[in-house]
Design a protein around this motif. Sequence first.
Motif, PDB file in Angstrom:
ATOM      1  N   ILE A  97       0.831  -1.205   0.000  1.00 10.75           N
ATOM      2  CA  ILE A  97       0.000   0.000   0.000  1.00 10.75           C
ATOM      3  C   ILE A  97       0.864   1.253   0.000  1.00 10.75           C
ATOM      4  O   ILE A  97       0.582   2.234  -0.718  1.00 10.75           O
ATOM      5  CB  ILE A  97      -0.949  -0.016   1.212  1.00 10.75           C
ATOM      6  N   LYS A  98       1.948   1.214   0.782  1.00  9.58           N
ATOM      7  CA  LYS A  98       2.837   2.368   0.854  1.00  9.58           C
ATOM      8  C   LYS A  98       3.507   2.646  -0.479  1.00  9.58           C
ATOM      9  O   LYS A  98       3.606   3.799  -0.922  1.00  9.58           O
ATOM     10  CB  LYS A  98       3.890   2.125   1.936  1.00  9.58           C
ATOM     11  N   SER A  99       3.963   1.580  -1.151  1.00 11.56           N
ATOM     12  CA  SER A  99       4.617   1.760  -2.444  1.00 11.56           C
ATOM     13  C   SER A  99       3.629   2.282  -3.489  1.00 11.56           C
ATOM     14  O   SER A  99       3.987   3.118  -4.345  1.00 11.56           O
ATOM     15  CB  SER A  99       5.225   0.442  -2.907  1.00 11.56           C
ATOM     16  N   LYS A 100       2.365   1.825  -3.452  1.00 11.27           N
ATOM     17  CA  LYS A 100       1.366   2.320  -4.387  1.00 11.27           C
ATOM     18  C   LYS A 100       1.080   3.800  -4.156  1.00 11.27           C
ATOM     19  O   LYS A 100       0.950   4.582  -5.108  1.00 11.27           O
ATOM     20  CB  LYS A 100       0.075   1.517  -4.248  1.00 11.27           C
ATOM     21  N   GLU A 101       0.969   4.208  -2.887  1.00 13.99           N
ATOM     22  CA  GLU A 101       0.733   5.619  -2.583  1.00 13.99           C
ATOM     23  C   GLU A 101       1.899   6.479  -3.028  1.00 13.99           C
ATOM     24  O   GLU A 101       1.704   7.576  -3.585  1.00 13.99           O
ATOM     25  CB  GLU A 101       0.485   5.793  -1.086  1.00 13.99           C
ATOM     26  N   GLU A 102       3.119   5.992  -2.795  1.00 18.39           N
ATOM     27  CA  GLU A 102       4.290   6.756  -3.250  1.00 18.39           C
ATOM     28  C   GLU A 102       4.323   6.866  -4.761  1.00 18.39           C
ATOM     29  O   GLU A 102       4.689   7.914  -5.315  1.00 18.39           O
ATOM     30  CB  GLU A 102       5.562   6.088  -2.734  1.00 18.39           C
ATOM     31  N   GLN A 103       3.940   5.798  -5.459  1.00 17.27           N
ATOM     32  CA  GLN A 103       3.902   5.841  -6.918  1.00 17.27           C
ATOM     33  C   GLN A 103       2.845   6.816  -7.421  1.00 17.27           C
ATOM     34  O   GLN A 103       3.067   7.566  -8.378  1.00 17.27           O
ATOM     35  CB  GLN A 103       3.632   4.427  -7.455  1.00 17.27           C
ATOM     36  N   GLU A 104       1.674   6.831  -6.741  1.00 19.29           N
ATOM     37  CA  GLU A 104       0.632   7.773  -7.128  1.00 19.29           C
ATOM     38  C   GLU A 104       1.076   9.218  -6.905  1.00 19.29           C
ATOM     39  O   GLU A 104       0.828  10.096  -7.739  1.00 19.29           O
ATOM     40  CB  GLU A 104      -0.639   7.476  -6.331  1.00 19.29           C
ATOM     41  N   LEU A 105       1.731   9.466  -5.744  1.00 18.94           N
ATOM     42  CA  LEU A 105       2.241  10.812  -5.483  1.00 18.94           C
ATOM     43  C   LEU A 105       3.281  11.219  -6.513  1.00 18.94           C
ATOM     44  O   LEU A 105       3.317  12.381  -6.966  1.00 18.94           O
ATOM     45  CB  LEU A 105       2.822  10.878  -4.072  1.00 18.94           C
TER      46      LEU A 105
END
Length: 278
Positions: free
Chosen positions: A254-262
């Motif tokens: 989840i953290k990696s997906k949020e960082e990718q979205e940001l």
Amino acid sequence: MEENMDESQSQKGCKECCERCVGSLPWASLIATILLYMGVALFCGCGHEALSGTVNILQNYFEVIRAPGETLDVFTIIDILKYIIYGLAAGFFVFGVLLLVEGFFTTGAIRDLYGEFKITACGRCLTAFLMFLAYLFFLVWLGVTAFTSLPVFMYFNVWSMCQNTSLVEGANLCLDLRQFGAVTISEERKVCTGSEKFFKMCESNELDLTFHLFVCALAGAGAAVIAMVHFLMALAANWGYLKDASRMQKYEDIKSKEEQELHDIHSTRSKERLNAYT
């Protein structure tokens, strides 16, 4: 100078290799497996020979004869117990290998080498299934230990009578197999303290050896019980570790997906600003 540096690097490499090998071993599962194999081997080996000695004592001193045909008598029951011992030896050899392999794949170094299979749902289900089997076999070995204590108690009484022959010389004590359920009520198979067969049985090595073999078999069953408890503790620890690792993996995803979205949002805004500027 360069040779000394190469030698120090090689020593450092060997040290790291040894540390990695030692760290990759599941010591809890390994110790439990060794204890399980020792207990099962002691129980099966000594129990088999003790049953064979019991057959000799029944035939030589109590004159018990094997019933013809397929009649269920004491000798048939002893044969069935021997086959059960063969099954226990084979089954728990395979079960010990399975638990040891599970311990290897739960170890951190092996997990890093082969990937995160063990923290998937399949890996957690496998660990839970092995925990269920370990608890079930723990109850089985408790029953085996209780059952093995019965011949130990009976042989201890006979052995004590032989050791105290002078004290029971005046008393008329008899060992009647009907009391132990070895023969039917209609059959009279007993040996009394003043008889010649009683003294021959006490002077022979068969009684003493069979009694101590049953004691060793009881000790082996107790060691197997301790091994199953050890396995349960190791599997419970592995289960907790895999559950926490699964949660941590979901958090990292989840953290990696949020960082990718940001990062995508930031890139899009940068392109929009650049286009607006141009």
